[in-house]
Scaffold this active site. Structure first.
Site, short mmCIF file in Angstrom:
data_model
loop_
_atom_site.label_atom_id
_atom_site.label_comp_id
_atom_site.label_asym_id
_atom_site.label_seq_id
_atom_site.Cartn_x
_atom_site.Cartn_y
_atom_site.Cartn_z
N GLY A 2 -7.68 3.77 3.24
CA GLY A 2 -8.46 3.53 2.04
C GLY A 2 -7.65 2.68 1.07
CB SER A 5 -7.76 1.97 -4.54
OG SER A 5 -6.38 1.81 -4.87
N GLY A 6 -7.06 -1.33 -4.09
CA GLY A 6 -6.69 -2.49 -4.89
C GLY A 6 -5.53 -2.20 -5.82
N GLY A 7 -4.95 -1.01 -5.72
CA GLY A 7 -3.80 -0.64 -6.52
C GLY A 7 -2.51 -0.73 -5.73
CG ASP A 14 0.11 4.42 -6.05
OD1 ASP A 14 1.28 4.05 -6.23
OD2 ASP A 14 -0.53 5.06 -6.89
CG MET A 57 -14.07 4.18 0.49
SD MET A 57 -13.44 5.87 0.26
CE MET A 57 -11.69 5.55 0.02
CB CYS A 85 -14.24 11.65 -5.66
SG CYS A 85 -14.18 10.04 -4.84
N GLY A 112 -3.39 6.41 -0.35
CA GLY A 112 -2.19 6.20 -1.15
C GLY A 112 -1.96 7.31 -2.15
CB CYS A 159 -13.51 6.12 -10.10
SG CYS A 159 -14.81 7.15 -9.41
#
Length: 370
Positions: A8, A10-12, A14, A34, A99, A123, A195
């Site tokens: 997964g 997230s674009g971060g 981590d 996601m 979530c 992450g 989020c």
């Protein structure tokens, strides 16, 4: 043959470093973003689009496949509807926990298994240990970032298929690894807030989805001292934003309770006011990481909110299946709707949703008629 891991992303930073470490460890890594929520912020920007693009750039850097999956319907049905229903009940939910339970380690896992994944990865700052054929959820090594609290309602079948590549690291080490490998997310700031709300005004967001009605603010002595803007905007123990400064002794005021039927917000003055404390709670829908409850009575520690230290407690199971959790000492602002998470040293045992609390003094039972 390489083990396939669906990560997964997230674009971060981590999840970016998680991808790096998985690839270095020899896994076949596939990045999956996601998309759980579709709404622009106050500047007209869809943050999901930005995050997805950041994740794609990292995947390109690491030369791993990258895809986007839309879970908006699942998120709305399983998480957001729950979030709104809890507020309607006068409670304060934790959508991040839900979530993880319903999307990341349920819908996402199901999708990954259809892609012949051996594991999924996230992450998160948490760890998994295999012992005697069981998977144990262990706190992350970074005490300031440990996210086991949010993972407390994951079941054994999901955890046995999960990897947490950065769980043994501290945040500063994650940043250093991202910088060392020139990942585009190395200096990206951490996301904050829920989020689907992000950094927007929380009260404005709730007003968009729920009807609110002004009502009386009454202190624990029975005096009417102001007006509230709608009970959904307040949570037990809240200090800021009540709007009654300068009344009484000059000490700060705190939310002490709600009466949903009468639309009353109760407040108490002073940091140590006994009306703010409880001695035990009833927890509903318990989830145990190992699948079965430990032997009772259980002596362990608990956290009733994410940033709280561990509190020694004794746990028993009631006839209706709910948990009765007795604290070793009175605790302030334990809040219905939040999650009580149980630990045995570094091992997260599971958690339950706080249904009700027992006040320090019985005369304050009326404060929480929700």
């Amino acid at each position: 043959m390489k083990k396939r891991v669906i990560l997964g992303m997230s674009g971060g930073v981590d999840s970016s470093v998680a991808a790096l470490l998985l690839k270095e460890a020899g896994y076949e890594v596939i990045g999956l973003f996601m998309k759980n929520w579709d709404e622009k912020d106050e500047d007209g920007v869809c943050t999901a689009t930005i995050d997805s693009e950041d994740a794609r750039q990292v995947a390109d850097q690491l030369e791993i496949p990258f895809y986007t999956i839309n879970f908006e319907k699942e998120y709305w049905d399983r998480v957001f509807t729950y979030f709104l229903d809890e507020y309607k009940k006068g409670r304060t939910p934790n959508p991040d926990v839900m979530c993880n339970q319903e999307i990341k380690f349920n819908a996402f896992l199901d999708y990954a298994l259809k892609l012949d994944a051996d594991y999924i990865a996230m992450g998160h700052y948490a760890q998994v240990e295999k012992r005697d054929g069981k998977s144990y959820l262990i706190r992350g090594n970074d005490n300031n970032k440990d996210q086991s609290y949010f993972l407390s309602r994951i079941d054994q079948s999901a955890l046995s298929k999960t990897l947490f590549p950065i769980g043994h690291l501290e945040k500063k080490q994650v940043r250093e690894l991202a910088e060392k490998h020139n990942l585009t997310t190395a200096s990206k700031k951490d996301s904050t807030g829920i989020c689907f709300i992000g950094e927007r005004d929380f009260d404005e967001f709730l007003d968009k989805y729920l009807l609110t009605k002004e009502g009386d603010i009454i202190d624990i002595e029975g005096n009417k001292i102001g007006k509230h803007s709608g009970l959904i905007h307040y949570t037990l123990g809240q200090r800021k934003g009540i709007g009654i400064g300068g009344v009484g002794t000059g000490e700060p005021w705190f939310v002490a309770g709600k009466d949903l039927k009468k639309n009353i917000l109760y407040v108490a003055q002073g940091e140590k006011n006994p009306a703010l404390y409880s001695t035990s709670l009833i927890g509903e829908t318990p989830k145990w990481i190992l699948g079965t409850a430990p032997s009772m009575p259980l002596k362990c520690t608990a956290k009733f909110r994410y940033r709280q230290g561990d509190i020694p407690v004794t746990v028993n199971i009631l006839e209706d299946g709910n948990l009765y959790i007795k604290y070793d000492y009175p605790v302030k602002a334990v809040t219905p709707g939040q999650v009580a998470v149980l630990y045995q040293d570094e091992v997260c045992l599971g958690g339950c949703i706080i249904k009700s609390i027992e006040p320090l003094e019985q005369k304050y039972l009326y404060l929480n008629t929700i």
